[in-house]
Scaffold this motif. Structure first.
Motif, PDB file in Angstrom:
ATOM      1  N   ALA B 102       0.933  -1.173  -0.072  1.00  0.00           N
ATOM      2  CA  ALA B 102       0.005   0.112   0.039  1.00  0.00           C
ATOM      3  C   ALA B 102       0.849   1.447  -0.051  1.00  0.00           C
ATOM      4  CB  ALA B 102      -1.048   0.018   1.147  1.00  0.00           C
ATOM      5  N   VAL B 103       1.914   1.278   1.011  1.00  0.00           N
ATOM      6  CA  VAL B 103       2.869   2.245   1.069  1.00  0.00           C
ATOM      7  C   VAL B 103       3.559   2.683  -0.320  1.00  0.00           C
ATOM      8  CG1 VAL B 103       4.945   3.439   2.236  1.00  0.00           C
ATOM      9  CG2 VAL B 103       2.886   2.420   3.649  1.00  0.00           C
ATOM     10  N   GLU B 104       3.889   1.629  -0.786  1.00  0.00           N
ATOM     11  CA  GLU B 104       4.860   1.985  -1.965  1.00  0.00           C
ATOM     12  C   GLU B 104       3.985   2.314  -3.302  1.00  0.00           C
ATOM     13  OE1 GLU B 104       8.143  -0.480  -2.736  1.00  0.00           O
ATOM     14  OE2 GLU B 104       8.819  -0.624  -0.441  1.00  0.00           O
ATOM     15  N   ASN B 105       2.899   1.735  -3.259  1.00  0.00           N
ATOM     16  CA  ASN B 105       1.841   2.186  -4.345  1.00  0.00           C
ATOM     17  C   ASN B 105       1.523   3.535  -4.349  1.00  0.00           C
ATOM     18  OD1 ASN B 105       1.774   0.209  -6.552  1.00  0.00           O
ATOM     19  ND2 ASN B 105       1.211  -1.226  -4.934  1.00  0.00           N
ATOM     20  N   PHE B 106       1.029   3.903  -2.978  1.00  0.00           N
ATOM     21  CA  PHE B 106       0.352   5.369  -2.747  1.00  0.00           C
ATOM     22  C   PHE B 106       1.458   6.150  -3.165  1.00  0.00           C
ATOM     23  CE2 PHE B 106      -2.819   3.926   0.124  1.00  0.00           C
ATOM     24  CZ  PHE B 106      -4.101   4.157  -0.551  1.00  0.00           C
ATOM     25  N   SER B 107       2.788   5.997  -2.714  1.00  0.00           N
ATOM     26  CA  SER B 107       3.986   7.088  -2.991  1.00  0.00           C
ATOM     27  C   SER B 107       4.267   6.885  -4.345  1.00  0.00           C
ATOM     28  CB  SER B 107       5.164   6.467  -2.130  1.00  0.00           C
ATOM     29  OG  SER B 107       4.837   6.447  -0.755  1.00  0.00           O
ATOM     30  N   GLY B 108       4.140   5.632  -5.041  1.00  0.00           N
ATOM     31  CA  GLY B 108       4.466   5.829  -6.489  1.00  0.00           C
ATOM     32  C   GLY B 108       3.500   6.345  -7.088  1.00  0.00           C
ATOM     33  N   TRP B 109       2.149   6.261  -7.038  1.00  0.00           N
ATOM     34  CA  TRP B 109       1.358   7.051  -7.609  1.00  0.00           C
ATOM     35  C   TRP B 109       1.498   8.488  -7.545  1.00  0.00           C
ATOM     36  CZ3 TRP B 109      -3.243   3.582  -5.290  1.00  0.00           C
ATOM     37  CH2 TRP B 109      -2.927   2.445  -6.009  1.00  0.00           C
ATOM     38  N   LYS B 110       1.646   8.929  -6.211  1.00  0.00           N
ATOM     39  CA  LYS B 110       1.931  10.291  -5.921  1.00  0.00           C
ATOM     40  C   LYS B 110       3.011  10.734  -6.670  1.00  0.00           C
ATOM     41  CE  LYS B 110       3.699  11.192  -2.062  1.00  0.00           C
ATOM     42  NZ  LYS B 110       4.065  11.023  -0.454  1.00  0.00           N
ATOM     43  N   TYR B 111       4.255  10.364  -6.751  1.00  0.00           N
ATOM     44  CA  TYR B 111       5.216  10.839  -7.418  1.00  0.00           C
ATOM     45  C   TYR B 111       5.125  10.793  -8.928  1.00  0.00           C
ATOM     46  CZ  TYR B 111       7.754  11.674  -3.171  1.00  0.00           C
ATOM     47  OH  TYR B 111       8.117  12.088  -1.808  1.00  0.00           O
ATOM     48  N   THR B 112       4.646   9.684  -9.504  1.00  0.00           N
ATOM     49  CA  THR B 112       4.386   9.495 -11.052  1.00  0.00           C
ATOM     50  C   THR B 112       3.371  10.596 -11.337  1.00  0.00           C
ATOM     51  OG1 THR B 112       4.397   7.209 -10.422  1.00  0.00           O
ATOM     52  CG2 THR B 112       3.938   7.966 -12.774  1.00  0.00           C
ATOM     53  N   ALA B 113       2.337  10.869 -10.587  1.00  0.00           N
ATOM     54  CA  ALA B 113       1.468  11.811 -10.875  1.00  0.00           C
ATOM     55  C   ALA B 113       1.888  13.300 -10.857  1.00  0.00           C
ATOM     56  CB  ALA B 113       0.012  11.839 -10.070  1.00  0.00           C
ATOM     57  N   THR B 114       2.837  13.381  -9.837  1.00  0.00           N
ATOM     58  CA  THR B 114       3.443  14.911  -9.722  1.00  0.00           C
ATOM     59  C   THR B 114       4.257  15.213 -10.788  1.00  0.00           C
ATOM     60  OG1 THR B 114       3.248  14.393  -7.401  1.00  0.00           O
ATOM     61  CG2 THR B 114       4.182  16.356  -8.051  1.00  0.00           C
ATOM     62  N   PHE B 115       5.374  14.303 -11.080  1.00  0.00           N
ATOM     63  CA  PHE B 115       5.981  14.289 -11.960  1.00  0.00           C
ATOM     64  C   PHE B 115       5.499  14.506 -13.292  1.00  0.00           C
ATOM     65  CE2 PHE B 115       9.675  12.783  -9.256  1.00  0.00           C
ATOM     66  CZ  PHE B 115      10.366  13.773  -9.679  1.00  0.00           C
ATOM     67  N   ALA B 116       4.351  13.813 -13.429  1.00  0.00           N
ATOM     68  CA  ALA B 116       3.636  14.095 -14.950  1.00  0.00           C
ATOM     69  C   ALA B 116       3.002  15.395 -15.026  1.00  0.00           C
ATOM     70  CB  ALA B 116       2.494  12.973 -14.917  1.00  0.00           C
ATOM     71  N   ILE B 117       2.632  15.787 -14.014  1.00  0.00           N
ATOM     72  CA  ILE B 117       1.925  17.243 -13.729  1.00  0.00           C
ATOM     73  C   ILE B 117       2.865  18.447 -13.969  1.00  0.00           C
ATOM     74  CG2 ILE B 117       0.476  18.796 -12.554  1.00  0.00           C
ATOM     75  CD1 ILE B 117      -0.934  16.326 -11.391  1.00  0.00           C
ATOM     76  N   ILE B 118       3.828  18.455 -13.115  1.00  0.00           N
ATOM     77  CA  ILE B 118       4.905  19.583 -13.210  1.00  0.00           C
ATOM     78  C   ILE B 118       5.569  19.529 -14.533  1.00  0.00           C
ATOM     79  CG2 ILE B 118       5.405  19.669 -10.792  1.00  0.00           C
ATOM     80  CD1 ILE B 118       7.852  17.942 -11.300  1.00  0.00           C
ATOM     81  N   LYS B 119       5.295  18.764 -15.494  1.00  0.00           N
ATOM     82  CA  LYS B 119       5.731  19.072 -16.916  1.00  0.00           C
ATOM     83  C   LYS B 119       5.104  20.207 -17.587  1.00  0.00           C
ATOM     84  CE  LYS B 119       7.479  14.633 -18.245  1.00  0.00           C
ATOM     85  NZ  LYS B 119       6.826  13.269 -18.754  1.00  0.00           N
ATOM     86  N   SER B 121       2.812  22.433 -15.176  1.00  0.00           N
ATOM     87  CA  SER B 121       2.728  23.463 -14.139  1.00  0.00           C
ATOM     88  C   SER B 121       3.172  22.811 -12.762  1.00  0.00           C
ATOM     89  CB  SER B 121       1.215  23.885 -13.980  1.00  0.00           C
ATOM     90  OG  SER B 121       0.959  24.623 -12.616  1.00  0.00           O
ATOM     91  N   TYR B 122       4.294  23.538 -12.313  1.00  0.00           N
ATOM     92  CA  TYR B 122       4.789  23.267 -10.845  1.00  0.00           C
ATOM     93  C   TYR B 122       3.773  23.545  -9.791  1.00  0.00           C
ATOM     94  CZ  TYR B 122       9.448  21.666 -12.325  1.00  0.00           C
ATOM     95  OH  TYR B 122      10.349  21.015 -12.673  1.00  0.00           O
ATOM     96  N   PHE B 123       2.991  24.681 -10.121  1.00  0.00           N
ATOM     97  CA  PHE B 123       1.939  25.054  -9.066  1.00  0.00           C
ATOM     98  C   PHE B 123       0.818  23.956  -8.844  1.00  0.00           C
ATOM     99  CE2 PHE B 123      -1.678  27.152  -7.391  1.00  0.00           C
ATOM    100  CZ  PHE B 123      -1.277  27.942  -6.258  1.00  0.00           C
ATOM    101  N   VAL B 124       0.317  23.593  -9.872  1.00  0.00           N
ATOM    102  CA  VAL B 124      -0.592  22.556  -9.872  1.00  0.00           C
ATOM    103  C   VAL B 124      -0.001  20.819  -9.447  1.00  0.00           C
ATOM    104  CG1 VAL B 124      -2.273  20.981 -11.198  1.00  0.00           C
ATOM    105  CG2 VAL B 124      -1.877  23.567 -11.881  1.00  0.00           C
ATOM    106  N   GLY B 125       1.348  20.934  -9.583  1.00  0.00           N
ATOM    107  CA  GLY B 125       2.010  19.743  -9.317  1.00  0.00           C
ATOM    108  C   GLY B 125       2.014  19.827  -7.689  1.00  0.00           C
ATOM    109  N   PHE B 126       2.623  20.912  -7.244  1.00  0.00           N
ATOM    110  CA  PHE B 126       2.623  21.122  -5.715  1.00  0.00           C
ATOM    111  C   PHE B 126       1.200  21.004  -4.944  1.00  0.00           C
ATOM    112  CE2 PHE B 126       2.131  24.444  -2.361  1.00  0.00           C
ATOM    113  CZ  PHE B 126       2.972  23.754  -1.495  1.00  0.00           C
ATOM    114  N   PHE B 127       0.010  21.474  -5.763  1.00  0.00           N
ATOM    115  CA  PHE B 127      -1.014  21.398  -5.192  1.00  0.00           C
ATOM    116  C   PHE B 127      -1.470  19.906  -5.187  1.00  0.00           C
ATOM    117  CE2 PHE B 127      -5.772  21.473  -5.513  1.00  0.00           C
ATOM    118  CZ  PHE B 127      -6.139  22.060  -4.480  1.00  0.00           C
TER     119      PHE B 127
END
Lengths: 775, 775
Positions: B102-119, B121-127
């Protein structure tokens, strides 16, 4: 005498409160472990001492009435303990290096010379080989039989007994240490089927005993033998000590770390070639980290089979060695040193012959196709270590698989058995031949009068059948597609045999991991150990327990026996005649009691204020003997003595030297006049030995005895009333500890000034002062 | 009720002899650990129970008078214990896999999604990043505060207390287990500065508590958390238990092995990609076996410095967390759940902001020249794990060193800090920034109402300054020529911080070796641990001890306090009023005693044959409450009762459910008539509690109490005579054990038939039968 601190006073914290008015040595029940078998109750738990000892020293400081000094004495003493731990580590490390250096160089010369000679004549080679072995074994057995009889065997059962509370005569003497070091060089270098690891544990214990910390020494020995520091700590914890505290663990850990550093430094230094044949292998003894990385579930079945074989062969080994040791003790070794020497030499001749001749009879195999970058050559060049030994082979590209394991040093043989990427190196026939022959040799060699460990032979035996099973797995139809290494199975086999014979678990597991540097295999090692121990336990006890029992070392198990649940304390001592001494006894009475009784401790009784009988403590035989010999405390009057007695004795008077027989009543000669005098025992007794009511379950008493490492427990009638009830809360002197202390200290001072103040028993608590008040 | 067996009867072997005439539950002094703080003496050593428990069950069997059955009952019960150990291993392994997954998948999704978004907008990514974290942390703190308050924190101090004999309310309940599992998924997945290892130990203990073997559970937890089976055994041994026996070690070892097998199987299964982001790292968590192979003596100096830093920062950590926890308890958490939830959410926001914004402020560095076959890419492709994270970098061949450790899962960050062959990856500035910020976050996060471990934060902190020191060493003039890896220094730093904070030695050392798979560094890890622990000990106690003390868990040290040497047993209970109950008491008297006293056990007295007063045993408050509630034993006559009482109670009546508050006297309502009746206590008491003479040194009493895991000790007057003296020899019932047994058994039968035969106390030993004889 600093070493005395360690071997003294198992429950020596009893009378600290009164310590400054009494001789501290009289407080503890023990004055060093006594020789086994001489009397009925002279055993005590030396192990229990290892962390209490500084309190004794502190008591001593109290007695010196140097309050100022005692403040610094405790930290100073703790510093000293750590310094000693350091020295033990360095000492054991150096001893291990010395033994290794000597053994590996002797073996190296032997094999280099033999290989050089057999180019010309196999017969001369055999002769030189045999003579070389015989000379080494003879030197070993000669040293042991003539100078250090206690150095024979592995020494682990004796050390285990020592830490359980039984001292075998001479086991920790300096001459035993010397005998062990030189003896094991001879026996291991001489190619017998035994190892140097057990003797190294004993060596460590001897060195540590000089500095008073035997447990540290055991751990250091294992750490040095296997270059396995964590394994050493666990070995000391699991296998050797009966008693353990966390601060002891911490110091043992430190000692092991020191050993690791010392050994590693020496090996780095040796890497430049300054040490001859020693140190080439690196810090990890049998590195198999390049082997099998993974395993499939199908492999668990053959691995379980290895576990079962290990349990069976291990239990058989214990049983056979038990019979052969019994036979030796009954028939052979009674006939004197010459028979022992002859026996060892004969076994050396047989071993040499078998290890030389059997490979000769074996046909050589053609070298397999090896990967060029595997670093393995076939046959390996003479004079170097490695697989594929060319021995009596007609062609250049041939090797003799039996010679690879049999005609080789044990370390190299194990390395060859553990080796990866060497499929089909051994034929099943060779492995079976070796297994049978080496097993028999190991059984026969066990118990000869040379220092001998069972670790390395155990690894040899185990890895042989392990590799055999591995060969079947590699060839098996089910497993063909898997990435299987025969060397991994050899390792598991080694673990299984040691588990089946010695029945160790955690420590053995860690040792196996540390000597092979392969953590990946940990669960598999655990599995085979669990199985082999369970199988072995079905048949008999562990090797060390069997041997300890055989040698008359009565180890107390950690659990009481089933039958004890149906007995009570009174049952255990119901055939006993309790001999009590009055507080002021006539010398002649004491002498007569000591002559007619073999007990090691006597209750002392006195009259209370109302004339009722009261038990005021326990006096030890050894302390009585010291008093009788010193004679300074004899007095004319049958009344309690004055306080001057304090200055008549040194602390060291009551400390028995390590591993000596101690005094006997027959050594003490008293004149008729002296026999008529009196002796006040009060200043010398332990005023509060542990007591149990007579109808307490014996199992409960056993736990008390075992857990606290006692020597004596008084069985008393049911009490008539309860003065108080102590619970956890009463023992938690938290923040307000200081106020409690100061309050109580002042109470105790007041009690002192006014002998009656503490109630009816005050005169018992301060016998010397009470006496002052009366007179 | 099988779990009761484990939580029952610390010294429950006392009355086995008489067990068949009495209720076995009445024998042991404990009926499960009581809630801390409610009464003064209700604590007992659950740890002591772990291996004695089958004897209780056996007593029960005795009571059933099924001699035939009891023969099979013991092996059956032992089998059951092993089965339970197996189940605990499997359960804890599965729980660990679930949490990790659970932890590694939650973390994984979180970072994958954030890295995808910050391409874009960094602001939306942060949000998104912040909201994701906040949601997870909120779920965790909500679960904990509303359903399982005992699941907050690491749980290790409480478990330690439990095994030392103090039960914190609710610590081992099923709901705590559930809260711990889901809570730690939220808190760890939510990116807080805490780890899942402590909670896993607690999870293991909860699972094990269901099956009655808490020690096994602790070991299983560590084994599962670090995939370190040997480390788990040692952790349970060194850090958690107060009490240990070798057969317990053996079973704990087995449990750990099972955990290792379960976890490894799951990871193998996951390797095929079925588990998302989980399981990519392999069984060894942070494998650095490819790193520095050797070290020179010159390096020992910087390593010692790491040890000193670890000791200082660790001690500071303990002190700061102590203050902050005190502050929280005094001011914050009194204000209710909402404040706790708000606090955790606030800390989550702060953590998210710092870990996102700080790397943004940091300039990117150009990628270094890497060896082509090192397997390291710079920057590593988005969505994969690895060094050299590209975060807010303008060019393609740049990376952000602060993001590599800060904007990453903790596991990956540690892997990056430990990594070899990545010289100069981090700038000193980034490391120092990270160290300061993360240290502060770890201190602030400690004590919030979420499950939180300190292992991983400790490793993060330690490896940061370790790597920092390593960088100086690599750049230093003295060391330029040596083969030094910064990652090795990071590992040593991690060990030093954990050593300085938690003060573990052997177990930590083994855990570090097992998680990094590098045995070569063992002596170095030992060295820094020794130094950091020594430095830390100079300032304060270990983290767990400090926290346990803060939470009002009174741990008994293994050694008595200095002040106890100057006290005796009587001093410890001199302000106590001892309340004795007569053998046959009036119900109204019992009720009044229970109401006016908070004691948990009461001595029971009776008249002997000659009319003298005799203490016949100890009765527990909890047992009295059971009797008062059951009412079946009330009788009209003030004379001893008949034997029929045996069949009126079940064994389970006297067993308290795990971790419940237990009964109170106020819950019991009796009529006037009932209050006038009598109750014979003899069948229900513990007939031989441990006794000490009143003038025994309190330090000696402490040892007795601590070593045997007692709850009550009777302080009695000095005995008037000694019935017998028990020595080692009396406890060795060797070969002739059987004859002794049969002889004694027959005596006991005779004693039974003829009540007077065993002398004056016979009527005490068989109160029920004696009564029969009289009437």
């Amino acid at each position: 005498m600093l070493s005395g601190g360690d071997q003294d006073v198992p429950d020596g914290i009893g009378m600290t409160r009164l310590a400054w008015t009494r001789l501290p040595a009289a407080d503890g029940e023990g004055a060093g472990p006594s020789t086994s078998g001489a009397a009925d109750d002279e055993l005590f738990s030396a192990a229990a001492v290892e962390s209490l000892d500084y309190e004794v020293i502190e008591n001593y400081a109290y007695r010196e009435e140097q309050a100022q000094r005692s403040k610094f004495w405790v930290p100073y003493y703790i510093m000293l303990k750590w310094l000693f731990a350091l020295l033990i580590g360095v000492g054991t490390g150096l001893a291990a290096i010395f033994i290794n250096l000597a053994v590996e160089n002797f073996s190296g010369w032997k094999y280099t010379a033999t290989f050089a000679i057999i180019k010309h004549s196999y017969f001369v080679g055999f002769f030189v080989y045999t003579i070389f072995n015989l000379a080494l074994v003879f030197s070993s057995v000669y040293i042991v039989t003539n100078f250090a009889p206690a150095a024979a065997g592995s020494g682990i059962p004796e050390i285990k007994g020592y830490l359980n509370g039984v001292d075998t005569h001479g086991i920790l003497l300096f001459r035993t240490l010397v005998g062990k070091i030189f003896g094991s060089i001879g026996s291991v270098g001489g190619g017998l089927a035994l190892g140097k690891e057990g003797p190294l544990v004993h060596t460590g214990a001897c060195i540590a005993s000089l500095l008073g910390q035997v447990t540290c020494g055991c751990a250091a020995g294992v750490a040095a033998a296997f270059r396995a520091p964590v394994g050493g700590v666990l070995f000391a914890l699991e296998e050797v000590t009966s008693w353990w505290r966390s601060h002891l663990m911490w110091r043992v850990f430190f000692t092991s770390a020191i050993v690791a550093v010392v050994v590693r430094s020496a090996m780095n230094w040796c890497n430049s070639g300054k040490c001859g044949h020693f140190g080439a292998g690196g810090f990890i003894i049998w590195d198999i980290s390049g082997g099998q990385e993974n395993y499939s579930y199908q492999e668990l079945f053959p691995m379980a089979i290895i576990g079962v074989i290990g349990g069976l062969l291990g239990a058989l080994f214990n049983q056979l060695t038990l019979y052969i040791t019994k036979w030796r003790r009954t028939y052979l070794h009674k006939k004197g040193k010459r028979v022992q020497i002859f026996e060892a030499c004969l076994i050396s001749l047989v071993t040499s012959t078998i290890s030389f001749v059997l490979p000769l009879l074996r046909k050589c195999s053609p070298c397999p196709q090896l990967e060029t970058n595997s670093g393995i050559e076939c046959p390996h060049p003479p004079g170097t270590d490695g697989n594929f030994v060319n021995f009596y082979c007609s062609k250049d590209k041939e090797y003799n698989d039996l010679a690879t394991i049999f005609f080789n040093t044990q370390d190299d043989a194990i390395r060859n058995l553990f080796s990866a990427k060497t499929f089909h190196e051994y034929s099943a026939q060779s492995l079976i031949t070796f297994l049978v022959m080496f097993y028999s040799l190991a059984v026969v060699t066990f118990g000869t009068a040379v220092p001998a460990g069972q670790f390395v032979p155990g690894i040899m035996i185990g890895s042989t059948y392990g590799r055999l099973v591995g060969m079947f797995v590699v060839n098996g139809k089910l497993y063909k597609k898997l990435n299987i290494e025969e060397g991994t199975y050899a390792l598991l086999g080694a673990a299984s045999f040691l588990g089946g014979s010695m029945r160790m678990t955690v420590s053995l597991c860690v040792i196996m991991v540390e000597i092979t540097n392969n953590l990946q295999l940990l669960p598999l090692i655990m599995l085979v150990l669990l199985i082999s121990k369970a199988v072995g336990d079905f048949f008999n006890e562990g090797l060390y327990e069997v041997q300890a029992r055989l040698r008359g070392i009565p180890l107390l198990d950690s659990r009481p026996k089933q039958v004890m649940r149906n007995m009570n304390a009174k049952d255990a001592c119901k055939n006993q005649k309790v001999v009590c001494l009055p507080r002021v006894s006539r010398v002649v009475d004491i002498v007569s009691v000591l002559r007619t009784n073999k007990h090691n401790g006597f209750p002392v009784v006195d009259r209370g204020q109302n004339g009722e009988s009261l038990v005021i403590g326990l006096i030890l035989r050894s302390h009585l003997l010291v008093l009788l010999q010193a004679k300074v405390d004899f007095q004319n009057s049958p009344f309690p003595c004055g306080p001057g007695v304090l200055n008549r004795h040194n602390f060291s008077d009551f400390v028995k030297p390590a591993s000596s027989k101690g005094k006997s009543i027959d050594d003490i000669h008293l004149t008729e006049d002296e026999l008529g005098l009196y002796l006040d025992l009060a200043p010398f007794l332990n005023p509060s030995p542990y007591i149990v009511p007579e109808d307490m379950s014996l199992a409960k008493v056993y736990n008390l005895f075992r857990q606290l490492g006692l020597r004596h427990i008084f069985v008393v009638p049911r009490p008539s009333r309860v003065v108080g009830l102590i619970t956890r809360k009463d023992l938690l002197l938290e923040e307000d500890g200081n106020t409690v202390m100061s309050e109580l200290q002042s109470t105790s001072v007041r009690g002192l000034l006014n002998g009656k103040m503490l109630g009816g028993n005050a005169h018992l608590e301060h016998p010397l002062l009470d006496n002052l008040v009366i007179e």
